[in-house]
Design an enzyme around this catalytic site. Structure first.
Site, PDB file in Angstrom:
ATOM      1  N   GLU A 242     -10.906  36.321  13.006  1.00  0.00           N
ATOM      2  CA  GLU A 242      -9.925  35.670  13.885  1.00  0.00           C
ATOM      3  C   GLU A 242      -9.963  36.260  15.292  1.00  0.00           C
ATOM      4  O   GLU A 242      -9.613  35.597  16.265  1.00  0.00           O
ATOM      5  CB  GLU A 242      -8.512  35.790  13.282  1.00  0.00           C
ATOM      6  CG  GLU A 242      -7.567  34.723  13.791  1.00  0.00           C
ATOM      7  CD  GLU A 242      -6.233  34.674  13.055  1.00  0.00           C
ATOM      8  OE1 GLU A 242      -5.824  35.675  12.450  1.00  0.00           O
ATOM      9  OE2 GLU A 242      -5.578  33.612  13.085  1.00  0.00           O
TER      10      GLU A 242
ATOM     11  N   HIS B  89     -24.253  42.498  -8.887  1.00  0.00           N
ATOM     12  CA  HIS B  89     -24.608  41.487  -9.884  1.00  0.00           C
ATOM     13  C   HIS B  89     -24.207  40.097  -9.404  1.00  0.00           C
ATOM     14  O   HIS B  89     -24.006  39.192 -10.207  1.00  0.00           O
ATOM     15  CB  HIS B  89     -23.943  41.841 -11.220  1.00  0.00           C
ATOM     16  CG  HIS B  89     -24.341  43.210 -11.677  1.00  0.00           C
ATOM     17  ND1 HIS B  89     -25.437  43.444 -12.471  1.00  0.00           N
ATOM     18  CD2 HIS B  89     -23.840  44.431 -11.363  1.00  0.00           C
ATOM     19  CE1 HIS B  89     -25.579  44.745 -12.659  1.00  0.00           C
ATOM     20  NE2 HIS B  89     -24.618  45.365 -11.987  1.00  0.00           N
TER      21      HIS B  89
ATOM     22  N   LYS C 135      -2.929  23.182  13.507  1.00  0.00           N
ATOM     23  CA  LYS C 135      -1.483  23.394  13.377  1.00  0.00           C
ATOM     24  C   LYS C 135      -0.724  22.197  13.929  1.00  0.00           C
ATOM     25  O   LYS C 135       0.210  21.679  13.315  1.00  0.00           O
ATOM     26  CB  LYS C 135      -1.074  24.617  14.202  1.00  0.00           C
ATOM     27  CG  LYS C 135      -0.866  25.883  13.446  1.00  0.00           C
ATOM     28  CD  LYS C 135      -0.122  26.847  14.379  1.00  0.00           C
ATOM     29  CE  LYS C 135      -0.471  28.273  14.103  1.00  0.00           C
ATOM     30  NZ  LYS C 135       0.098  29.213  15.061  1.00  0.00           N
TER      31      LYS C 135
END
Ligand code: PA5
Length: 469
Positions: A298, A324, A438
């Site tokens: 960010e 793994h 937003k």
């Protein structure tokens, strides 16, 4: 006590070490690293200017006694009153508390009984608005014994406000007093939470105006949940202060945050290492890696001053688990990554692997070692293997995972983010890229001031049914 960065595997092996021939280590050539010292002096000076202009409030937090006192007083008064603490918040308001709980409380904290938790509360952090999670949590809590910490720097984030409204209504319905069950952590002056605090008589602790969400772990955002859970917040701040002091030098090789930022930036912008992996070899630091991902992403993924789109992509991994899973990709996939390991020298507990089945080769070599040795050796082996394949990596060594070291690590990466912002030519403190999404959400939810966003949304091409399967 110290935090040490070993970055040997980030640099190219010199001709002398290699015995001549082409460098295939994938590391940064020594000449680039040497040249970086002068660039860092400029970066350091610019960051000092930002600090003098009051923009880097997080650097003052280790010495902010007012905030510490607010936090300690509240935690003292709340001691023994609550069995559960729930953080209502998202992003920078949530990831720090989660990381602190996982790192600094015994494993499986929320599943321990009261005695094992020494009477300290469990900690739940919403960090989302998924109705199933919230309904399930509210359904199993004893609300009268629960403290809700509503955390929002802006005091108006949609997700956090929705969480607040749901919980507030539930408290009212149960006949409980919100002023007793809630506390706000927010900007000292601005935002809806501050206004509501005055109106409803709910206590509010401060996030200083010049400290943003992802840099706020040393404000009550992180300190309050930490103190409530019995974490030593003085040690946390002392570790942070120590790291801040170590980073007071404009000599690159002496400044740990500078070294981290500069190596990652050179690796990204000159050598195509666009993905920056943080891989702790300790379950306690698993959530710390998620905190770093938000900080790095960010802060740095932005449009630079010259109009270019820049920023590394951070990735969280966990050793030995991801040996793994993701390590195959790190070893043989695109040569576009750096890996930063977090290695722990002394663990609070170790377990000896029993010696048994001497005739079974797959088991017998393990006997007599400890699990701590196994995980440490696996980290060293993975670092060496990556280096051998020309995959640059570095290791941040912590003596142990305690409040002091975690405080130092937080400060190291926060400061590195500021240096990196300067190197990339972006403002690491803002997040303009999330605004459009937003605003569209506000428009779709019918917020009164979102008329422009609604018009922009309506002008977007609609989904084409032929492109759906
Ligand atoms: O780091 C940030 O600034 C963001 O991730 C914020 O923490 C997040 O958007 C929540 O914002 P606020 O604390 O204002 O509710």
């Amino acid at each position: 006590m110290t935090i040490r960065i070993d970055y040997s595997n980030m640099l190219a092996i010199t001709d002398a070490e290699e015995g001549g021939g082409d460098d295939e280590t994938g590391g940064i050539p020594e000449r680039d690293w040497t040249a970086a010292a002068a660039r860092f002096e400029q970066v350091f000076a610019e960051v000092e200017r930002l600090y003098d202009a009051g923009m880097l409030g997080f650097l003052d937090l280790p010495d902010d006694n007012d905030l510490l006192l607010q936090t300690k007083d509240f935690a003292y008064e709340a001691g023994g009153v609550f069995d559960d603490v729930v953080i209502l918040g998202i992003g920078g308001s949530a990831l720090g508390p989660i990381a602190l709980r996982t790192a600094l409380r015994p494993s499986g904290w929320n599943a321990l009984d009261d005695a094992a938790r020494e009477g300290k509360p469990r900690l739940h952090v919403l960090d989302n608005v998924d109705p199933e999670t919230i309904a399930a949590l509210l359904g199993r809590l004893v609300l009268a014994r629960t403290l809700f910490v509503v955390t929002s720097k802006s005091g108006g984030t949609a997700e956090t406000m929705a969480q607040f409204l749901v919980v507030y209504e539930r408290l009212e319905r149960e006949g409980l007093d919100a002023a007793h069950q809630m506390v706000f952590v927010t900007d000292p002056e601005r935002g809806a939470l501050r206004t509501l605090s005055r109106k409803l008589g709910i206590e509010a602790l401060d996030i200083p105006a010049n400290v943003g969400g992802r840099f706020s772990i040393f404000t009550p955002v992180g300190l309050l949940p930490a103190a409530l859970m019995g974490i030593d917040v003085d040690d946390l701040l002392d570790g942070a202060a120590d790291m801040a002091r170590r980073c007071e030098s404009d000599v690159l090789r002496e400044n740990p945050a500078g070294v981290f930022a500069m190596l990652q930036w050179i690796a990204d912008t000159r050598f195509g290492r666009h993905i920056h992996v943080l891989m702790p070899y300790a379950d306690a630091l698993r959530d710390f890696a998620s905190w770093y991902v938000q900080l790095w992403a960010e802060s740095l993924g932005k449009i630079a001053l010259d109009g270019t789109h820049v920023g590394p992509t951070p990735l969280a991994a966990l050793g030995a688990t991801d040996q793994h899973s993701q390590v195959q990709l790190f070893m043989e996939g695109p040569a576009d990554k750096t890996v930063t390991f977090l290695a722990v020298t002394a663990r609070s507990t170790d377990v000896t692997i029993p010696t048994a089945f001497p005739d079974v080769a797959e088991l017998s070599y393990l006997g007599g070692h400890t699990l701590g040795e196994l995980i440490d050796i696996e980290q060293q082996a993975t670092a060496g293997a990556l280096a051998k394949r020309g995959r640059p990596n570095m290791t941040i060594h912590l003596d142990t995972v305690d409040a002091w070291h975690v405080g130092g690590l937080v400060m190291l990466l926060e400061l590195a983010t500021i240096y990196a912002g300067e190197l990339y030519g972006v403002n690491p403190l803002d997040q303009p890229g999330v605004e459009l999404g937003k605003n569209f959400a506000y428009a779709l939810l019918g917020r009164a001031d979102a008329g422009d966003a609604l018009r922009e949304w309506d002008s977007l091409p609609k989904p084409d049914p032929r492109r759906s399967v």
